[in-house]
Design a protein around this motif. Structure first.
Motif, PDB file in Angstrom:
ATOM      1  N   LEU A  22       0.849  -1.193   0.000  1.00  0.00           N
ATOM      2  CA  LEU A  22       0.000   0.000   0.000  1.00  0.00           C
ATOM      3  C   LEU A  22       0.885   1.244   0.000  1.00  0.00           C
ATOM      4  O   LEU A  22       0.659   2.186  -0.745  1.00  0.00           O
ATOM      5  CB  LEU A  22      -0.901   0.058   1.241  1.00  0.00           C
ATOM      6  N   GLN A  23       1.865   1.238   0.885  1.00  0.00           N
ATOM      7  CA  GLN A  23       2.784   2.366   1.011  1.00  0.00           C
ATOM      8  C   GLN A  23       4.170   1.856   1.419  1.00  0.00           C
ATOM      9  O   GLN A  23       4.342   0.690   1.667  1.00  0.00           O
ATOM     10  CB  GLN A  23       2.277   3.360   2.070  1.00  0.00           C
ATOM     11  N   THR A  24       5.091   2.761   1.491  1.00  0.00           N
ATOM     12  CA  THR A  24       6.507   2.551   1.852  1.00  0.00           C
ATOM     13  C   THR A  24       7.284   1.847   0.745  1.00  0.00           C
ATOM     14  O   THR A  24       6.720   1.185  -0.105  1.00  0.00           O
ATOM     15  CB  THR A  24       6.753   1.746   3.178  1.00  0.00           C
ATOM     16  N   ARG A  65      10.029   0.062   1.825  1.00  0.00           N
ATOM     17  CA  ARG A  65      10.940  -0.695   2.682  1.00  0.00           C
ATOM     18  C   ARG A  65      11.338  -2.038   2.081  1.00  0.00           C
ATOM     19  O   ARG A  65      12.480  -2.456   2.158  1.00  0.00           O
ATOM     20  CB  ARG A  65      10.275  -0.949   4.046  1.00  0.00           C
ATOM     21  N   MET A  96      -4.823   2.177  -2.069  1.00  0.00           N
ATOM     22  CA  MET A  96      -5.926   1.528  -1.355  1.00  0.00           C
ATOM     23  C   MET A  96      -6.165   0.100  -1.838  1.00  0.00           C
ATOM     24  O   MET A  96      -7.068  -0.565  -1.344  1.00  0.00           O
ATOM     25  CB  MET A  96      -7.226   2.322  -1.548  1.00  0.00           C
ATOM     26  N   ALA A 107       3.365   1.075   9.264  1.00  0.00           N
ATOM     27  CA  ALA A 107       3.723   1.935   8.129  1.00  0.00           C
ATOM     28  C   ALA A 107       3.257   1.345   6.804  1.00  0.00           C
ATOM     29  O   ALA A 107       2.898   2.071   5.880  1.00  0.00           O
ATOM     30  CB  ALA A 107       5.231   2.156   8.100  1.00  0.00           C
ATOM     31  N   TYR A 146       0.575  -0.671   6.295  1.00  0.00           N
ATOM     32  CA  TYR A 146      -0.886  -0.760   6.169  1.00  0.00           C
ATOM     33  C   TYR A 146      -1.533   0.431   6.864  1.00  0.00           C
ATOM     34  O   TYR A 146      -2.285   0.273   7.831  1.00  0.00           O
ATOM     35  CB  TYR A 146      -1.390  -2.106   6.739  1.00  0.00           C
ATOM     36  N   PRO A 147      -1.215   1.652   6.390  1.00  0.00           N
ATOM     37  CA  PRO A 147      -1.622   2.845   7.138  1.00  0.00           C
ATOM     38  C   PRO A 147      -3.138   3.050   7.217  1.00  0.00           C
ATOM     39  O   PRO A 147      -3.632   3.558   8.221  1.00  0.00           O
ATOM     40  CB  PRO A 147      -0.954   3.990   6.367  1.00  0.00           C
ATOM     41  N   THR A 148      -3.866   2.649   6.175  1.00  0.00           N
ATOM     42  CA  THR A 148      -5.314   2.914   6.150  1.00  0.00           C
ATOM     43  C   THR A 148      -5.995   2.363   7.398  1.00  0.00           C
ATOM     44  O   THR A 148      -6.775   3.052   8.043  1.00  0.00           O
ATOM     45  CB  THR A 148      -5.960   2.263   4.901  1.00  0.00           C
ATOM     46  N   ARG A 206      -4.905   4.013  10.702  1.00  0.00           N
ATOM     47  CA  ARG A 206      -5.449   5.366  10.822  1.00  0.00           C
ATOM     48  C   ARG A 206      -6.897   5.314  11.318  1.00  0.00           C
ATOM     49  O   ARG A 206      -7.348   6.189  12.047  1.00  0.00           O
ATOM     50  CB  ARG A 206      -5.362   6.068   9.462  1.00  0.00           C
TER      51      ARG A 206
END
Lengths: 227, 227
Positions: free
Chosen positions: A66-68, A70, A89, B148, B150-152, B155
């Motif tokens: 989803l993000q990063t 790393r 998403m 980090a 899986y921020p959704t 949050r």
């Protein structure tokens, strides 16, 4: 007499996947899609695998999250290239995301393309990326009921890897239950137990991987039949 | 002067969720949506929680899984009712599946409705079921990089439970990293560490749960503002 020929209508994702598969074949690259829950050990396994295949065989890593970035950073040492795809998403990769990435990847120089899907046991199984093989990981801490609970992905698996087997003693995990449930869903799927951390099982895993690539490139069997 | 009022257009799922939320309020039930990867310990936590709340407070369990009724069977002892929703190919629950289940649940007799979502860190966070609170579980074996990545879902969490802390010594897991990442995404979210197996952390967890229910029923604060 009229004969109705029923063809599976390919959706947009499948069409792109088909095109990806052609590119893998042209480059004689074995493309493997790694699918599991978050934290089953996909990235650690790939780190070790990429290193073990060197210096003879070279790998590219394509990582969905989803993000990063790393995971791509972790895979960069040893890989010809490591590219992160941030899905925002979306809980799985799409074929067109792989297609976009392929434009910048040195496919002709590679022997393997390792695609690490977004951590998820459900949707990644439903979206063809053009890969030659799906490898599904299940780690010991996740529990021995997961094959029956997530049948779609285990039915689609070309190989099941039981990971983190160094934790087998500390946790209650009945491997027989996994094997029985797999026998009902996907009777002939090979199963390898391993610990990326301790090294157990790495030899049969690497052997399996190399054998799949030889099969694909030799007879072009897998590559051809999937088109 | 013309004033444009921009309203969020509710989609079909949100409308059903809103209706579910009204039903929870009428019945003075606290509805909690449990979200995590497969194998983070949702079912074990719920087994223990339902028992700990007895005899004063009674619970209903609603469990989403692609297939099998194993989790509902595990939760049946102690619960007023345990119902399994088989989602087939869907990687999350929809509000209308909860609405359908509500028709047969003894909501008026219950204090809590515990909804165990399909094991998935992504999509369950995007579909409102009408719940009052989202509790997100992350188990030690999954690794300390998951907030980090899986921020959704983190949050959206009203509480983060770090589970299987009995494995903290055996595995490398940096709690500080989790706390730092949470501070960026969801600064005031409470975090409780627990081990359902050993019992550590169960007291603050049950206290938190009871306090949330009292808040909801007393001032109707949470119940009202979410409508």
């Amino acid at each position: 007499m009229k004969i109705n020929v029923v063809k599976r209508v390919l959706n947009a994702n499948d069409l792109v996947a088909q095109d990806n598969r052609k590119k893998f074949k042209q480059a004689q690259v074995l493309a493997v899609n790694f699918i599991s829950s978050p934290g089953s050990g996909k990235t650690t396994l790939l780190e070790k695998t990429i290193q073990k295949l060197l210096p003879d065989e070279k790998s590219i890593a394509l990582v969905g999250d989803l993000q990063t970035t790393r995971d791509a950073e972790r895979l960069a040492p040893g890989a010809l290239q490591a590219t992160q795809i941030n899905t925002g998403m979306s809980c799985h990769l799409y074929a067109n995301q792989v297609a976009d990435a392929l434009k910048t990847l040195p496919l002709a120089k590679a022997d393997y393309l390792f695609i690490e899907n977004v951590g998820n046991m459900v949707c990644p199984g439903e979206f063809d990326l053009g890969e030659n093989l799906k490898v599904v990981l299940l780690s010991i801490p996740e529990g021995d009921d997961k094959v029956a609970k997530y049948p779609t992905i285990f039915r689609a698996a070309d190989l099941v890897l039981i990971t983190k087997i160094d934790l087998m003693g500390a946790l209650s995990f009945d491997l027989k239950r996994i094997q029985d449930d797999l026998a009902k869903l996907n009777a002939n799927v090979p199963l390898i137990q391993l610990s990326s951390l301790k090294g157990d099982g790495m030899v049969p895993w690497i052997q399996w991987l190399k054998a799949q690539r030889r099969k694909g490139i030799g007879a072009q069997a897998k590559f051809v039949t999937e088109e």
